[in-house]
Enzyme design. Structure first.
Site: not given
Length: 480
Positions: A80, A147
């Site tokens: 991400d 994350e």
């Protein structure tokens, strides 16, 4: 066929995969497509894989000829990215790919974040796994989700099938720096009840803009102003000369990004726009002098409205009070490592709706200090008769005194580049602490190519550094 924007850059395979990743929307909580893309890659290359319900992906690859029996090495990054864009950018980052390009030295995306943090880690891993001519031991590649919003993927992932206890994390952005420890953290939100009522009167719009912003861990110490805190001070000064009733307030979009802008609209009784503009000019000069913010802009405008559903003066005062009294920025410095921030807080998001909320990113390499700061925020919430909530807590990654991986990597780096790398701890959060809890005895280091201005639309990735880091990674894998 569409011309590849990164064609001709080396290493070709790495940049080829990076460009494919950039074409797939992959902001936090929007990772299904990129996770499925990694699964398709694994199937295409006959690799064993695990894709869990959270969309985390683990890829397995046997060692190459002569290295099959060596201990497995884990490579790790996250899929991400932080989605930030310029005000005039029309690209929808939830559904559109990035408009990437380069200037011969650096890669960037037009009007948006690039996602080099951490797309380059995924591209490195894919290039390795796709090329059976590169010597390497057995590889176990962990690609996590979310994350950037609290390491949610690393918390959820099951690592019970992994055999490796040597991990190279590829989520750093300073070439030649080996990160061996990082802070733990948490996301804290204070929410205040507010009283709304119909209030009529002249309206003004306040604007704080032009600040640098940046990463709330890696750049929290760089003397950058926080737009939410500046707005609190702006409103506080106005409130001293006239009653205020807030109508709207919004600043920042990510708890882990230092906010660059904040806007507020309010009904001001006995309004004198000239006096408010004088306050704006004075505060703007102070911010430019006190902080590294030469482009800071603080303004007030008339709004073509006569009020409406606004906060009461009492609720407005509470909002301003919380903005002004909440801690922000560096709270303490490490006594063991010179120049290392030990504990900090970033007031990342302010939002006014049915309630007023402030969301903050708290970090510390000392767990007791982190808890003390979180308790301070709870006390603040109680003082303003609000509620407190906490999510995304993750542990610190503690320094390992004896590290075979560190010894090997320092030796290889010194032989390749004729100088020793920097070995240090960072204040930014990495997933290594969470992964280490699940893999007892883990020996871990974080590296990466040179990036600039991550988490902002000015993010860039250095081309030559990406190639040097790639060659270094290959030599380390041979040495392990």
């Amino acid at each position: 066929m569409e011309m590849k924007k990164l064609a001709g850059l080396e290493p070709a395979s790495v940049f080829g995969y990076f460009e494919e990743l950039c074409a797939i929307p992959h902001g936090s909580r929007n990772t299904k497509k990129i996770s499925d893309y990694l699964v398709s890659f694994a199937e295409e290359h006959s690799l064993r894989y695990i894709q869990d319900e959270a969309n985390n992906v683990i890829l397995f690859c046997d060692g190459t000829c002569g290295m099959e029996d060596r201990p497995a090495v884990i490579l790790q990054g996250h899929m991400d990215m932080v989605c930030e864009k310029d005000a005039g950018c029309t690209l929808d980052m939830a559904v559109d790919g990035l408009d990437i390009t380069h200037d011969g030295e650096r890669i960037f995306a037009k009007g948006t974040t690039l996602g080099g943090d951490d797309g380059i880690a995924v591209a490195y891993a894919m290039a390795l796994l796709a090329d059976n001519t590169i010597p390497h031991p057995p590889l176990e590649v962990i690609i996590t989700v979310d994350e950037e919003i609290g390491m949610l993927g690393a918390k959820a992932i099951d690592l019970s099938e992994l055999k490796g206890r040597t991990l190279i994390n590829l989520d750093s952005e300073d070439e030649g720096v080996f990160t061996v420890s990082c802070a733990g953290g948490a996301r804290a939100t204070i929410s205040l009840p507010v009283e709304r009522r119909t209030v009529y009167g002249p309206c003004i719009r306040l604007n704080v803009d032009g600040l640098q912003g940046g990463h709330s861990g890696a750049e929290i110490h760089k003397n950058r102003a926080n737009a939410n805190k500046v707005m609190g001070e702006f409103m506080s000064r106005i409130q001293k000369i006239m009653p205020l009733c807030l109508t709207s307030l919004a600043g920042g979009t990510k708890d882990n990004a230092i906010p660059r802008t904040c806007q507020a609209t309010m009904v001001a009784m006995g309004i004198h726009l000239e006096r408010i503009n004088a306050i704006a000019e004075e505060l703007q000069a102070e911010i430019r002098e006190k902080y590294d913010e030469p482009e800071a802009v603080i303004q007030a405008f008339d709004v073509d409205a006569l009020g409406g559903n606004s906060l009461s003066t009492e609720s407005t005062a509470k909002v301003i009070g919380l903005l002004c009294t909440a801690p922000n920025g560096v709270q303490s410095w490490s006594k063991d490592m010179e120049g290392l921030v030990q504990t900090s807080l970033n007031m990342g998001i302010t939002k006014l709706g049915e309630r007023f909320s402030v969301t903050m990113s708290v970090r510390s390499s000392v767990n007791t200090e982190k808890q003390e700061l979180l308790e301070q925020l709870k006390t603040l919430a109680n003082f303003y008769e609000g509620t407190y909530s906490q999510t995304g807590e993750y542990p610190a990654w503690e320094y390992k005194k004896n590290s075979h991986l560190r010894d090997v990597m320092v030796r290889v780096y010194t032989e390749m580049f004729g100088k020793e790398p920097q070995v240090l701890a960072i204040h930014a959060g990495l997933e290594c602490g969470l992964l280490g809890e699940k893999l007892p005895g883990l020996d871990c280091i974080s590296i990466g190519p040179q990036m600039h201005n991550i988490h902002t639309s000015r993010e860039t990735l250095e081309i030559a550094s990406t190639e040097r880091t790639w060659k270094f990674l290959l030599e380390v894998l041979k040495a392990l």
